[in-house]
Write an enzyme that holds these catalytic residues in place. Sequence first.
Site, PDB file in Angstrom:
ATOM      1  N   GLU A   9       0.805  -1.225   0.000  1.00 40.53           N
ATOM      2  CA  GLU A   9       0.000   0.000   0.000  1.00 40.53           C
ATOM      3  C   GLU A   9       0.834   1.269   0.000  1.00 40.53           C
ATOM      4  OE1 GLU A   9      -3.428   0.259   2.640  1.00 40.53           O
ATOM      5  OE2 GLU A   9      -3.284  -1.902   2.952  1.00 40.53           O
ATOM      6  N   ASP A  83      -2.193  -4.345   3.589  1.00 38.12           N
ATOM      7  CA  ASP A  83      -2.330  -4.671   5.008  1.00 38.12           C
ATOM      8  C   ASP A  83      -3.233  -5.882   5.225  1.00 38.12           C
ATOM      9  OD1 ASP A  83      -0.675  -2.612   5.688  1.00 38.12           O
ATOM     10  OD2 ASP A  83      -2.267  -1.225   6.263  1.00 38.12           O
ATOM     11  N   ASP A  85      -5.931  -6.846   6.670  1.00 41.42           N
ATOM     12  CA  ASP A  85      -7.276  -6.649   7.218  1.00 41.42           C
ATOM     13  C   ASP A  85      -8.281  -6.653   6.074  1.00 41.42           C
ATOM     14  OD1 ASP A  85      -6.811  -4.228   6.001  1.00 41.42           O
ATOM     15  OD2 ASP A  85      -6.757  -3.058   7.844  1.00 41.42           O
ATOM     16  N   GLU A  87      -9.928  -4.215   4.685  1.00 42.57           N
ATOM     17  CA  GLU A  87      -9.663  -3.165   3.710  1.00 42.57           C
ATOM     18  C   GLU A  87      -8.494  -3.546   2.815  1.00 42.57           C
ATOM     19  OE1 GLU A  87      -9.523   1.705   3.620  1.00 42.57           O
ATOM     20  OE2 GLU A  87      -9.120   0.642   5.495  1.00 42.57           O
ATOM     21  N   TYR A 320       1.133  -5.556  13.487  1.00 46.06           N
ATOM     22  CA  TYR A 320       0.022  -4.810  12.882  1.00 46.06           C
ATOM     23  C   TYR A 320      -0.865  -4.195  13.956  1.00 46.06           C
ATOM     24  CZ  TYR A 320      -3.532  -3.635   9.428  1.00 46.06           C
ATOM     25  OH  TYR A 320      -4.407  -2.956   8.614  1.00 46.06           O
ATOM     26  N   ARG A 322      -3.958  -2.867  13.946  1.00 44.59           N
ATOM     27  CA  ARG A 322      -5.424  -2.934  13.928  1.00 44.59           C
ATOM     28  C   ARG A 322      -5.839  -4.354  14.288  1.00 44.59           C
ATOM     29  NH1 ARG A 322      -4.117   0.455   9.580  1.00 44.59           N
ATOM     30  NH2 ARG A 322      -4.887   2.591   9.869  1.00 44.59           N
ATOM     31  N   HIS A 366      -5.500 -11.203  14.024  1.00 40.21           N
ATOM     32  CA  HIS A 366      -4.087 -10.855  14.160  1.00 40.21           C
ATOM     33  C   HIS A 366      -3.673 -10.911  15.622  1.00 40.21           C
ATOM     34  CE1 HIS A 366      -4.842  -9.368  10.166  1.00 40.21           C
ATOM     35  NE2 HIS A 366      -5.678  -8.469  10.636  1.00 40.21           N
TER      36      HIS A 366
END
Length: 450
Positions: A9, A83, A85, A87, A320, A322, A366
């Site tokens: 990203e 990432d 997740d 998204e 990570y 989140r 995670h």
Amino acid sequence: MAKSLVIVESPAKAKTIGKYLGNDYTVEASIGHIMDLPKNDIGVELKKRTFEPTLIVSPGKEKVVDRLKKLASKADAVYLAPDPDREGEAIAAHLKMQISPAARGKRVQRVTFNEITPKAVKAAFQHARDIDEHLVDAQTTRRVLDRLVGYQISPLLWDKVKRGLSAGRVQTVALRLIVEREREINAFQPVEYWTIDAELTPKAGKQSFIARLVGIDGEPARVANGKDKEGKAQFLSNALPDQKITDATIAALNKATWAVRAVEKKERRRNAPAPFTTSKLQQDAAGRLGFNVRRTMGVAQRLYEGIDVGSDGTVGLITYMRTDSVRVSPDAITEARDYIGKKLGTQYLPSSPNQFKGKKDAQDAHEAIRPTHVEYTPDSIRKYLTDEQYRLYKLIWNRFVASQMTPAVFDQTTVDIAAKSDKTYDFRVSGSVLKFDGFLKVYEAPPSRR
């Protein structure tokens, strides 16, 4: 010789991962999302109620997409590494949608890693997989909900509040919660209550202390405070209902004979806290560092993507950020326990690793937020970090190490005092003294609620 193309990203992440993978890989950044719903149309099918989204290349991303297509056409394989997740999974799906025709049948696979370290990154490529359509659908649903709600409500905000504001699934629900809370506040029925504290000094002349009235003639002092949602009566503890009764009680106390009725001493333990989840990190960063959510997550993102720490090069310093999980990898636990035993002393090391239970509805996708390597102590790398990076990293590092330490031990003393007059008025005072600091040596936790 053709190289494998890796797409992440952010440019910072691309730089770090590129160093780990070497010359056989080309690492490029998509710079966030490359596709989205159109701005000037709702972009969601409503007539047939399929809610199918219409995605287009995001304005301004055409050159990025063209460049990635050209690189994909020359690569022998393409790995999508946004990432880990929902998204990120959607970004990977959109990248595959755009790149697959140019890749001409070559492998286009997804790789994820919870930490940006050489070991984790290389291991991820050993477990490349297909796009997880369930995660993509979850993110698409969130985006569609944003559009269905926000596309109609945002213009109202522009007209009534300020142009440029946006509303969606989060803001509208938050507004509903605020309105409901405001209604509860307006419907609040105040209840009068009085408390009595007595400043007492032992005959031996030692330091005075404060004791609170807790009962009269063995009955608890309390004031009715309505009912809860289930219809059960609620009470305010250690309180009297009005000034008249309070004044009468004080008058009686001024004539009372005071004596200690009982002294109870016991050992109390406070267990180490779990490592950070996203919400707990945001709360602690706000309370301890004065960081708002955006600042906390922005700094954490940089720590995750990688910081140049001198001779070791660029290193992702935290996992990570989140996550709703308190789970930690066995290797990380071993590393923390080794550090505690060698640097802090075996008295701070539990006989077995501390284990923590997450929430029942946690996704647990995670690990908890932790340092990637305990050996990178905050002070050892401070010169490579900005002040805000150092403060947040220290908070995360301390919390993680503390999570694998022994409990703090307190000697708690509770004294019951009787003031005898026309009635017997019961007072109580409690105090505690730290006997063994345990995890508090590293992480000063807020006092536990009792």
